[in-house]
Design an enzyme around this catalytic site. Structure first.
Site, mmCIF file in Angstrom:
data_model
loop_
_atom_site.group_PDB
_atom_site.id
_atom_site.type_symbol
_atom_site.label_atom_id
_atom_site.label_comp_id
_atom_site.label_asym_id
_atom_site.label_seq_id
_atom_site.Cartn_x
_atom_site.Cartn_y
_atom_site.Cartn_z
ATOM 1 N N PHE A 149 0.811 -1.188 -0.146
ATOM 2 C CA PHE A 149 0.077 0.005 0.118
ATOM 3 C C PHE A 149 0.823 1.084 -0.089
ATOM 4 C CE2 PHE A 149 -4.282 -1.866 0.718
ATOM 5 C CZ PHE A 149 -4.025 -3.074 1.001
ATOM 6 N N GLU A 150 0.495 2.041 -0.915
ATOM 7 C CA GLU A 150 1.565 3.308 -1.217
ATOM 8 C C GLU A 150 1.685 4.070 0.246
ATOM 9 O OE1 GLU A 150 -0.491 7.092 -3.073
ATOM 10 O OE2 GLU A 150 -1.833 5.571 -3.804
ATOM 11 N N VAL A 151 0.727 4.191 1.078
ATOM 12 C CA VAL A 151 1.161 5.079 2.196
ATOM 13 C C VAL A 151 2.393 4.501 3.355
ATOM 14 C CG1 VAL A 151 -0.724 3.633 3.702
ATOM 15 C CG2 VAL A 151 -0.298 5.943 4.322
ATOM 16 N N GLY A 152 2.856 3.168 2.920
ATOM 17 C CA GLY A 152 3.959 2.709 3.771
ATOM 18 C C GLY A 152 4.224 1.077 3.903
ATOM 19 N N ASN A 165 1.846 11.340 -5.753
ATOM 20 C CA ASN A 165 2.097 11.389 -4.214
ATOM 21 C C ASN A 165 3.749 11.062 -4.049
ATOM 22 O OD1 ASN A 165 -0.057 11.519 -2.768
ATOM 23 N ND2 ASN A 165 -0.441 9.296 -2.977
#
Lengths: 260, 350
Positions: free
Chosen positions: A50-53, B150
Site C-alpha cells: 500500500f502506497e502509504v508505507g 504522491n
C-alpha cells in the site's frame, strides 16, 4: 454456472493476472480483493503493497476502507512511509500496480485530475494523481480497472494524469523519463483489453460470455483493435465466489455494492 | 541542465498559464538560514495549542499538513488555527481528506481563514467520494493549484529535509503534470536520459500528530509514517500534538524508534485524540459517522450554496469550544468506545 455480480467478475479477473511470488501495489477496494483472492488460490506468496508505507500485510484485522487505514499496517513485514514505497517502485521491486481513473484513452493514458480544457478553470475537479501517476510510470506493469462507459473510454483524456503510451510513439515513455513497461491490462466487468505491441493502441482480448466484440466497441468512444480470435472471460467458480463472499469480503464492503 | 519538454507537448489539450518559477514558501537558502539561527537546546517544548498557534501561525505562511487520508491528521491544531484565523495560506501535502476541507469550510463561512494556494497530489475521500469544498474552491477559481504525484510531493518534502533544492524522480514526465507544475524535465548528465526534477518543499510550519513524544519532542510514530518525518525536518517550524508524553529514559533506551528528533520539534502539545475524527494507529480508528456527517454538510453547501449547516458545524464544534477537549466533550462516549474497539489495540511501543 454460479451467478456473480460485476464487482466479483472484476476482482476475479484481476486475480487471474497476478502471478505467484510477485509484488503488487493495491488500493483499497477491488484491487485489494483481487490480490487477496490470488493469495488464496494460485499465488499464495504474492505480496501486497500500500502506497502509504506498508509491505506484505496479512489483512485479517477487518477490511480496510482507505489506503491510509491503520488496519493495513498491522501484521505487515515492513512499514515505512510514502517515500519508501515509491522508491521501491522506482528501484524495480514492484511488478504490478493497480490504478483507475475517470477517463482512459486508446493509449492507456488516464485522467484523475479534471474535466474541461483549462487547468485553472476546470469544469469539474477530481482528487488528482495520488499515487497513480507514480505507479503508472514505474511499476513494471500496470493493471487498470475501469467501468466500461463511453464517457470514460474517450478519444483523448482531458488531462493526462497517469502516463500510458502517450501518443503511441515507440519512444514516448523513454523520452518521458519513466521506467515501467506501461499499461498491461485494462479490466472491466464485460471485457479485458491489452495493448498492441506495434501501435500501442488498446486491443480487445476477452469478452464476457454472451457478449460480442461489437457490444464492447459500442461502449467505447475510440476505435478498438479487434483481433480475429477473442477469448471468453473466465467466470468465477462456486469456490471462487465462496472465497470472495465468505472469506475475503464477508460484509460486502466492496463486492456487495450496487453498480453505479 | 537545460529544461526539456517531453512529447506531451504534441498531444496535451489542456490550457494552462505559463508560470515563472517561484518558491511557495521559504527557499532552500532561506530555510537553512532560519534553521541556523534557531536554538537546538534540549529543552521542554510542552505548551498549549493556543500559544503554539499564536506564536507560529502567521498570515501568508506555507502550512505543511502531516498524515495521509484521514490517518494521523492534525485536527486539534487545525481547529485552533481556524479559531485564531490566518490569511493567504499555502497548503502543502500529498494525500489528504478531511484536514484541508476543515480549512476550506472556515474560508467559506468566515474569512478568518483564506487559502491562496495548494500544492498537492490528492484531495478526496477515496471510496467515500470527492471532496465537496475542494471541488467548490477549484471550480470557482478561488485557489491556485500545483499538482504532483504522491511520490512527487513526498520527494519534495524529502528534498527539503535533505537540504537540497530539488530531487530527481522517475515520474511526472510525459503527463500533463510535467506541463502544469513547477518541476522540470531535464537531461541527466550521467545517464544521458531524461529525468524529472521536483523542487524542494519547505513549509514554514509543519503540523503533525504522533502517538508518543518525550517532553523535548523526540517523537515515535507507529503504523504508516506517511511523510511526517520528512515534513518535520523540511519545515522551518513544527507543531506536534501527541497522544502520550513518554519518559526521556524510554527514548534513550530505544533511540532507533525516534522518527522525529527533538531539534525538529518547536512546540509540543499533549492532546489525546488529537487526530480525531481521523484514526491514530494503536489508539483509535476513524469515526466514520462524524467524517460522513461533516462531508455531507459540505456537500449540501456545494450543491445548494446554503451555508447554514456548515456554519452550524463550525459554531458547534470549533467556535464555541475554547480548547480541543471542549470539542471532544461534545462527542458521545459510545463513539470513542467504538473507534477504540475498531483499532483493537494494534501493537505500539510507548
Amino acid at each position: 454456472m454460479a451467478e456473480y455480480n460485476p464487482f466479483e467478475m472484476i476482482a476475479y479477473t484481476g486475480s487471474r493476472f497476478l502471478e505467484e511470488g510477485k509484488m503488487v501495489v493495491v488500493g483499497t477496494g477491488l484491487p485489494m480483493i483481487a490480490a487477496m483472492h490470488a493469495q488464496l488460490t494460485h499465488a499464495p506468496h504474492l505480496s501486497m503493497i500500500f502506497e502509504v508505507g506498508t509491505v506484505a500485510p496479512i489483512l485479517d484485522h477487518g477490511m480496510p476502507v482507505s489506503v491510509g487505514d491503520t488496519k493495513i499496517a498491522s501484521r505487515s513485514c515492513y512499514v515505512k512511509g510514502l517515500c519508501s514505497v515509491f522508491e521501491l517502485v522506482q528501484r524495480g521491486f514492484v511488478d504490478y500496480g493497480f490504478i483507475g481513473g475517470a477517463q482512459i484513452d486508446k493509449y492507456g493514458n488516464l485522467n484523475t485530475t479534471l474535466l474541461g480544457d483549462d487547468y485553472s478553470k476546470p469544469k469539474e475537479r477530481f482528487p488528482g494523481s495520488g499515487g497513480a501517476g507514480a505507479l503508472a510510470a514505474n511499476c513494471e506493469k500496470t493493471i487498470i480497472i475501469m467501468a466500461l462507459e463511453k464517457r470514460r473510454f474517450v478519444e483523448q483524456v482531458d488531462f493526462l494524469t497517469s502516463i500510458g503510451y502517450g501518443d503511441g510513439s515507440p519512444d514516448y515513455r523513454e523520452k518521458a523519463g519513466v521506467m515501467g513497461s506501461g499499461p498491461y491490462r485494462v479490466i472491466t466487468d464485460q471485457a479485458v483489453f491489452g495493448f498492441d505491441e506495434r501501435t500501442k493502441r488498446m486491443m480487445l482480448l476477452e469478452v464476457a460470455p454472451g457478449l460480442k466484440p461489437e457490444d464492447i466497441q459500442d461502449k467505447i468512444d475510440f476505435e478498438l483493435i479487434i483481433p480475429e480470435k477473442i477469448k471468453n472471460m473466465e467466470e468465477p467458480t462456486a469456490e471462487d465466489l465462496r472465497l470472495l463472499r465468505e472469506v475475503i469480503d464477508p460484509h460486502g464492503y466492496f463486492l456487495g455494492r450496487e453498480i453505479r | 541542465m537545460k529544461e526539456i519538454i517531453s512529447p506531451i507537448k504534441n498531444i496535451a489539450k489542456i490550457k494552462y498559464k505559463e508560470r515563472s518559477f517561484e518558491w511557495w514558501g521559504p527557499s532552500p537558502d532561506e530555510a537553512r538560514a532560519i534553521q541556523i539561527s534557531k536554538s537546538r537546546e534540549l529543552k521542554d517544548k510542552r505548551t498549549n495549542l493556543r500559544d503554539a498557534v499564536k506564536k507560529l501561525i502567521k498570515d501568508g505562511i506555507n502550512l505543511g499538513i502531516g498524515g495521509f487520508g484521514d490517518t494521523r491528521i492534525p485536527v486539534a491544531i487545525l481547529h485552533e488555527i481556524i479559531r485564531q484565523g490566518a490569511n493567504d495560506l499555502t497548503l502543502s501535502f500529498h494525500s489528504q481528506s478531511m484536514a484541508p476541507e476543515l480549512l476550506a469550510g472556515a474560508m467559506i463561512i468566515d474569512e478568518r481563514i483564506t487559502i491562496k494556494r495548494i500544492e498537492l497530489a490528492y484531495e478526496g475521500y477515496e471510496l467515500l467520494g470527492l471532496s465537496p469544498l475542494f471541488r467548490y474552491l477549484v471550480t470557482n477559481e478561488m485557489v491556485e493549484l500545483d499538482d504532483y504525484t504522491n511520490y512527487g510531493m513526498s520527494a519534495r518534502f524529502k528534498a527539503g529535509a535533505m537540504g537540497i533544492p530539488f530531487i530527481p524522480t522517475r515520474d511526472h514526465g510525459g503527463s500533463d503534470l510535467e506541463l502544469v507544475n513547477r518541476g522540470r524535465l531535464v537531461n541527466c548528465p550521467f545517464t544521458g536520459k531524461n529525468i524529472f526534477l521536483v523542487p524542494a518543499c519547505h513549509p514554514d510550519v509543519g503540523i503533525i500528530h504522533v502517538q508518543g513524544s518525550d517532553m523535548f519532542g523526540d517523537c515515535r510514530i507507529f503504523g504508516h509514517l506517511c511523510t511526517c518525518p520528512e515534513i518535520a525536518l523540511a519545515s522551518t517550524s513544527t507543531i506536534i500534538t501527541t497522544e502520550k508524553i513518554i519518559p526521556e529514559e524510554s527514548i534513550r533506551k530505544y533511540p532507533n524508534l525516534t522518527e522525529i528528533p527533538f531539534f525538529a520539534t518547536d512546540a509540543l502539545i499533549h492532546q489525546p485524540y488529537g487526530g480525531y475524527p481521523g484514526s491514530t494507529y494503536g489508539f483509535y480508528w476513524f469515526d466514520m459517522k462524524h467524517k460522513i456527517m461533516f462531508k455531507d454538510i459540505c456537500e449540501e453547501f456545494r450543491r445548494t450554496g446554503n451555508k447554514k449547516k456548515l456554519k452550524e458545524y463550525y459554531d458547534e464544534y470549533i467556535f464555541s469550544c475554547d480548547t480541543f477537549d471542549d470539542f471532544l466533550n461534545k462527542i458521545p462516549y459510545k463513539n470513542f468506545k467504538e473507534i477504540k474497539e475498531l483499532d483493537d489495540g494494534q501493537a505500539i511501543i510507548l
